[in-house]
Structure formats: C-alpha cells, structure tokens
Design an enzyme around this catalytic site. Structure first.
Site, short mmCIF file in Angstrom:
data_model
loop_
_atom_site.label_atom_id
_atom_site.label_comp_id
_atom_site.label_asym_id
_atom_site.label_seq_id
_atom_site.Cartn_x
_atom_site.Cartn_y
_atom_site.Cartn_z
N THR A 1 24.58 44.02 -74.43
CA THR A 1 23.15 44.40 -74.54
C THR A 1 22.50 44.08 -73.20
OG1 THR A 1 22.34 42.23 -75.21
CG2 THR A 1 23.08 43.69 -76.99
N GLY B 1 18.53 46.42 -78.31
CA GLY B 1 19.73 45.60 -78.42
C GLY B 1 20.18 45.40 -79.87
N ASP C 1 4.35 38.04 -81.37
CA ASP C 1 5.02 37.03 -80.57
C ASP C 1 5.44 35.95 -81.55
OD1 ASP C 1 5.81 34.89 -79.05
OD2 ASP C 1 4.12 34.98 -77.65
N TYR D 1 20.18 27.01 -73.95
CA TYR D 1 20.56 28.04 -74.92
C TYR D 1 21.48 27.44 -75.99
CZ TYR D 1 22.05 32.62 -76.69
OH TYR D 1 22.30 33.72 -77.50
#
Ligand code: NAD
Length: 257
Positions: free
Chosen positions: A196, A22, A68, A161
C-alpha cells in the site's frame, strides 16, 4: 448448515476508519460485497468522497464522513449520531500511521502521534461504538494490528510503531474478555508487509529494506490489501462466531520463522 451464508453481512451496518485508501478501502469493498451498508470515515475528506463514490458505482451501499479518529469527543459524537439513525453492528479500526524512526532519533511528537492514531484512537472508537453495542447486546469489532505487535521486524527499528500495535493487540484481548458477556466480539488481524502507500514508497526510498522484507517472508512476496480484507470479512461475520480475542496473523508466514 450453509457455510457460505455464515459469511453474509446482509442487513448489517459497518463503520470503517481510514477507509479512503489502501487496506481500509479494500475492507469497505469486501464487507460491502458481503451485504453490509458502510460508513467510510477518514481524515482525508476528498479521498474519502472519491473512494465512497467509486464503491457506490460498483453497486455497494457506502456513505462517507470526515473523522479524525484521534479526536475523542468527535468520535463519540459521530457514534451517537450514527446509532440514532440505525445501529452500527460492525466497527473496523483500520486508520493507522507508520513512521520509520530509530529509537534514539524518535521525536516526542512522532511517538505521541503514533500512539495517538494507532492505539489511543481505536480505544476511543471502541468505547464510543461499543457503548451502543453492549447496550444492544450484539456487536463486532475488528482491529487492524500488525505482525509488529507480535514480533520485532528487521532491519528497521521502529519502536513507536511496534509499541503502538502491541498495545492494540492487548486492548483487543482485554475488550474481548470484558464484552463477551454482552455478545460483542473483539478480534484483530495482524498483517505482514502489504503493498500500500504506507510501504510502496520504500521501493524507491529504501530498496534494500524493501527487498529484505520480501526475502524474509516465507511466501516470498508482499501481501495485498485484498488478502487482509478477506481476513477481516471472516472476523466480521458469523463464520468466526467462536472467535473473540483472536489476533489473526495474515503475514505470508513471517511470524512463523
Ligand atoms: P495507508 O497509509 O495507505 O492508509 C491509512 C488511511 O488512514 C489513510 O486513508 C489515512 O488518511 C487514514 N488516517 C490516518 N490517520 C487518520 C486519522 N487520524 N483519522 C482518520 N483517518 C486517518 O495505510 P495502510 O497500509 O492501508 O494501513 C492500514 C492499517 O493497516 C494501518 O492500521 C496500518 O498500521 C496497518 N498495517 C499496514 C501494513 C502494511 O504493510 N501496509 C502492515 C501491517 C499493518
């Protein structure tokens, strides 16, 4: 003055989080073409290896590591390890997740994960790499925020978000002010709807939303990862030397409506 030279990243070393696909993958390509050596990190190690090897086959200097970004101790260990080899000049905090959940249906774990990847982790990375940059007296951090950190998008309501990207934008401004005296610049790109994996699934899962996103965008189309990578290249290079604390919207005009 040679203006094109101001976009050059020759001799610089950069780390890009979530670089396996992406927008992150395209950021690696853009800043790699500008001359930077890249460390591409991602949670998906197989995808990271394959992305790095395809960029190397294009002639770019790219290595990859598993990371991570939510694991603060691992982030610090990697920052110390990489900086021991040679300084990291540019950090791009790109890794992110985009769950869709109405507020009343948002599970605790979805809220915590969204905040953890989208706003806690950029702080862990900025603190770990920023420590070396501030000590050295130079550095550049670019965060990938979102137009969702500037306005509330419709028709979906996606509070976790939106809150996570709003926090990231304010972290950008706060670090920019704190670290300006160390010659470390901190900026963010706020993309609009970009084609994406994160959004492509909506073409089939929820075509009504997908069509509405395009109708609501003044330029009348989704953006491309390349269009975000170009904005990152500007902020990561001397071309933007007087910008710090900037949230650069690249959203097809969405936030102008
Ligand atoms: P994507 O889902 O296609 O790629 C995200 C990458 O991040 C993946 O390779 C994934 O493995 C990696 N990643 C996720 N969690 C991670 C973790 N804990 N540690 C390390 N790597 C991790 O997403 P994208 O669309 O390319 O989005 C990239 C960034 O751009 C995100 O921050 C996203 O919020 C932001 N953004 C995207 C859009 C859009 O429309 N696609 C719009 C605004 C902002």
């Amino acid at each position: 003055m040679n203006y094109l030279e101001r976009f050059s990243l020759a001799g610089k070393r950069a780390i890009v989080t979530g670089g396996a696909r992406g927008i992150g993958l395209e950021i690696c390509r853009a800043i790699g073409q500008a001359g930077a050596a890249i460390v591409l990190v991602d949670l998906d190690e197989t995808a990271a290896r394959s992305a790095a090897s395809s960029l190397v086959s294009e002639g770019l200097a790219v290595s990859h590591r598993f990371l991570d970004v939510t694991r603060s101790a691992d982030v610090t260990a990697l920052a110390d390890d990489l900086n021991k080899e040679s300084p990291i000049d540019i950090l791009v905090n790109n890794a992110g997740v985009g769950p869709r959940a109405e507020a009343l249906e948002t599970l605790d774990e979805v809220w915590v994960k969204t905040m953890s990847v989208n706003s806690d982790a950029p702080f862990w990375c900025s603190r770990a790499f920023g420590r070396h940059m501030t000590e050295r007296g130079s550095g550049n951090i670019v965060n990938i925020g979102s137009m969702c950190g500037l306005i509330v998008t419709q028709p979906q309501n996606n509070t976790s978000y939106i809150a996570s990207k709003g926090a990231l934008h304010m972290m950008t401004k706060s670090l920019a002010c704190a670290w300006a005296k160390f010659n470390v610049r901190v900026n963010a790109v706020a993309p609009g709807y970009i084609a994406t994996d994160m959004l492509d699934r909506f073409k089939t899962d929820n075509a009504i939303w997908h069509d509405r996103w395009i109708q609501q965008t003044p330029l009348g189309r989704m953006g491309t990862p390349e269009e975000i990578a170009s904005a990152v290249l500007y902020l990561a290079s001397d071309a933007s030397s007087y910008c710090t604390g900037t949230i650069l919207a690249a959203d097809g005009g969405y936030t102008s409506l």
